[in-house]
Design an enzyme around this catalytic site. Structure first.
Site, short mmCIF file in Angstrom:
data_model
loop_
_atom_site.label_atom_id
_atom_site.label_comp_id
_atom_site.label_asym_id
_atom_site.label_seq_id
_atom_site.Cartn_x
_atom_site.Cartn_y
_atom_site.Cartn_z
N ASP A 35 -22.83 -13.08 -8.05
CA ASP A 35 -22.67 -12.07 -9.12
C ASP A 35 -21.57 -11.06 -8.81
O ASP A 35 -21.39 -10.09 -9.55
CB ASP A 35 -24.00 -11.35 -9.36
CG ASP A 35 -24.49 -10.63 -8.11
OD1 ASP A 35 -23.76 -10.61 -7.09
OD2 ASP A 35 -25.61 -10.07 -8.15
N GLU A 37 -21.32 -9.05 -6.13
CA GLU A 37 -21.65 -8.02 -5.15
C GLU A 37 -21.17 -8.45 -3.75
O GLU A 37 -20.99 -9.64 -3.50
CB GLU A 37 -23.16 -7.77 -5.13
CG GLU A 37 -23.66 -7.11 -6.40
CD GLU A 37 -25.13 -6.75 -6.35
OE1 GLU A 37 -25.79 -7.02 -5.32
OE2 GLU A 37 -25.64 -6.22 -7.35
N GLN A 94 -3.45 12.86 -7.19
CA GLN A 94 -4.07 13.66 -8.26
C GLN A 94 -4.80 14.81 -7.55
O GLN A 94 -5.99 14.75 -7.24
CB GLN A 94 -5.06 12.81 -9.05
CG GLN A 94 -5.72 13.57 -10.20
CD GLN A 94 -4.95 13.52 -11.51
OE1 GLN A 94 -4.33 12.52 -11.83
NE2 GLN A 94 -4.97 14.60 -12.28
N HIS A 126 -0.04 11.87 1.63
CA HIS A 126 0.80 12.52 0.62
C HIS A 126 0.18 13.86 0.22
O HIS A 126 -0.52 13.96 -0.79
CB HIS A 126 0.97 11.61 -0.59
CG HIS A 126 1.98 12.13 -1.54
ND1 HIS A 126 3.33 12.01 -1.33
CD2 HIS A 126 1.85 12.83 -2.69
CE1 HIS A 126 3.98 12.59 -2.32
NE2 HIS A 126 3.10 13.11 -3.16
N LYS A 190 14.57 15.94 -8.23
CA LYS A 190 13.89 14.87 -8.99
C LYS A 190 13.00 15.44 -10.07
O LYS A 190 12.36 16.47 -9.87
CB LYS A 190 13.04 14.07 -7.98
CG LYS A 190 12.00 13.14 -8.57
CD LYS A 190 11.44 12.26 -7.47
CE LYS A 190 10.03 11.83 -7.72
NZ LYS A 190 9.46 11.05 -6.62
C1 R5P Z 1 6.59 11.69 -4.51
O1 R5P Z 1 6.45 12.88 -4.35
C2 R5P Z 1 6.66 10.74 -3.38
O2 R5P Z 1 7.30 11.30 -2.26
C3 R5P Z 1 7.37 9.47 -3.79
O3 R5P Z 1 8.70 9.78 -4.11
C4 R5P Z 1 6.71 8.82 -4.97
O4 R5P Z 1 5.33 8.70 -4.78
C5 R5P Z 1 7.33 7.45 -5.21
O5 R5P Z 1 6.73 6.88 -6.33
P1 R5P Z 1 7.47 5.77 -7.18
O6 R5P Z 1 7.86 4.68 -6.25
O7 R5P Z 1 6.43 5.35 -8.18
O8 R5P Z 1 8.64 6.41 -7.84
#
Ligand code: R5P
Length: 304
Positions: A35, A37, A94, A126, A190
């Site tokens: 199933d 699991e 997030q 991150h 960016k």
């Molecule tokens: C963002 O702050 C990180 O340092 C990377 O630049 C980011 O996570 C890269 O994501 P992607 O490959 O989707 O552009």
């Protein structure tokens, strides 16, 4: 004697870790019931032993339950400590509620993992709005850094490099890598407009035209950040860049989309990928041997 237990897909990293530390690595038995699991059985006596679960969390939704089952089993069977070795630690991006109603998944995931294991080891998590993992993890963490290894790889493999950080957040990090590699560096500005829509602006690079650009980043996920910088380099008449990243997630078509714009792609083995050139196992073995732990600087479990 430590026992290294790889979750499915992490046997190779676990073997390198065990070799680096002089420990043994044995994979648990993991299979699916009809199933869907998960069934999991620990392979060896764990009573009284420190157990290190190796699970890089690049596919966290599928990986979490077997990991939680392994951790619970190890604890119930008397392991002296259960450590999660997660070279890539997921769910950190997030880190706030950008729109009303959103789940702050970084906090939830940290709470769930903290309830399963006694300690978490990772490399270059991150962290953006959180100053440290201790802000959201309720168990001790050890944050390792791959920058010296990236610098070493660049110094050993790229002649006359120009290190480029893709965003202002990366300025210090890219600067440190460049300094250690004996290279100049620049940083792009960016703007992310969506999951796969990224715009970057680079300063005038004409003084560096004879150099080999090397883009450094902590994560390559959709690859769009690296592509956007590589396009700008092309427009300024620089060579196709090398990309050196810590966590090569390369989701969906990322690799195919990136390849035409770059000379080579290099990553650490935090996430298993054909671009892996920089091994992290000795770094983790050293941290386990020395029992490294981040300083606890804030009340654990608080949200940012
Ligand atoms: C963002 O702050 C990180 O340092 C990377 O630049 C980011 O996570 C890269 O994501 P992607 O490959 O989707 O552009």
């Amino acid at each position: 004697m430590r026992l290294i237990l790889p979750l499915p897909g992490h046997e190779a990293f676990a073997a390198r870790l065990a070799e680096a530390g002089g420990w043994s690595s044995v994979a648990p038995e993991v299979r699916r019931f009809p199933d869907g699991e998960s069934y999991l059985r620990l392979p060896e006596e764990v009573r009284g032993r420190p157990v290190d679960l190796v699970c890089s969390l690049a596919r966290p939704d599928a990986q979490f339950l077997p990991l939680a089952f392994a951790a619970d089993a190890a604890r119930e069977l008397g392991a002296s400590e259960v450590t999660l070795v997660a070279p890539y630690l997921a769910y950190l991006r997030q880190d706030t509620r950008f729109r009303p109603g959103e789940a702050v998944s970084s906090r939830s995931f940290a709470r769930l993992l903290s309830s399963c294991v006694d300690r978490v080891l990772t490399v270059d998590p991150h962290l953006h709005r959180y100053p440290a993992l201790a802000r959201i993890y309720r168990v001790p963490t050890a944050t390792l850094h791959a920058a010296p290894l990236l610098a070493q790889w660049i110094a050993g493999h790229v002649a006359a490099p120009l290190v480029i950080g893709p965003d202002e957040e990366s300025a210090q990090w890219a600067g440190a890598i460049a300094a250690a590699a004996g290279a100049p560096h620049v940083v792009a500005r960016k703007q992310r407009r969506g999951d796969r829509e990224v715009e970057v602006a680079l300063p005038d690079l004409s003084p560096w035209r004879g150099r080999q650009p090397v883009l450094v980043d902590d994560i390559a996920s959709s690859g769009r950040t690296l592509i956007a910088v590589a396009r700008q380099l092309q427009q300024q008449g620089l060579a196709r860049p090398d990309c050196v990243v810590v966590h090569g997630l390369f989701a969906d078509d990322a690799l195919a989309a990136l390849q035409p714009f770059v000379r080579q792609i290099v990553s650490t083995d935090s996430v298993a990928h054909p671009s892996n050139r920089i091994g992290l196992a000795p770094l983790f073995a050293d941290a386990l041997t020395r029992d490294l732990r981040d300083p606890v600087e804030t009340a654990c479990g608080e949200g940012a």
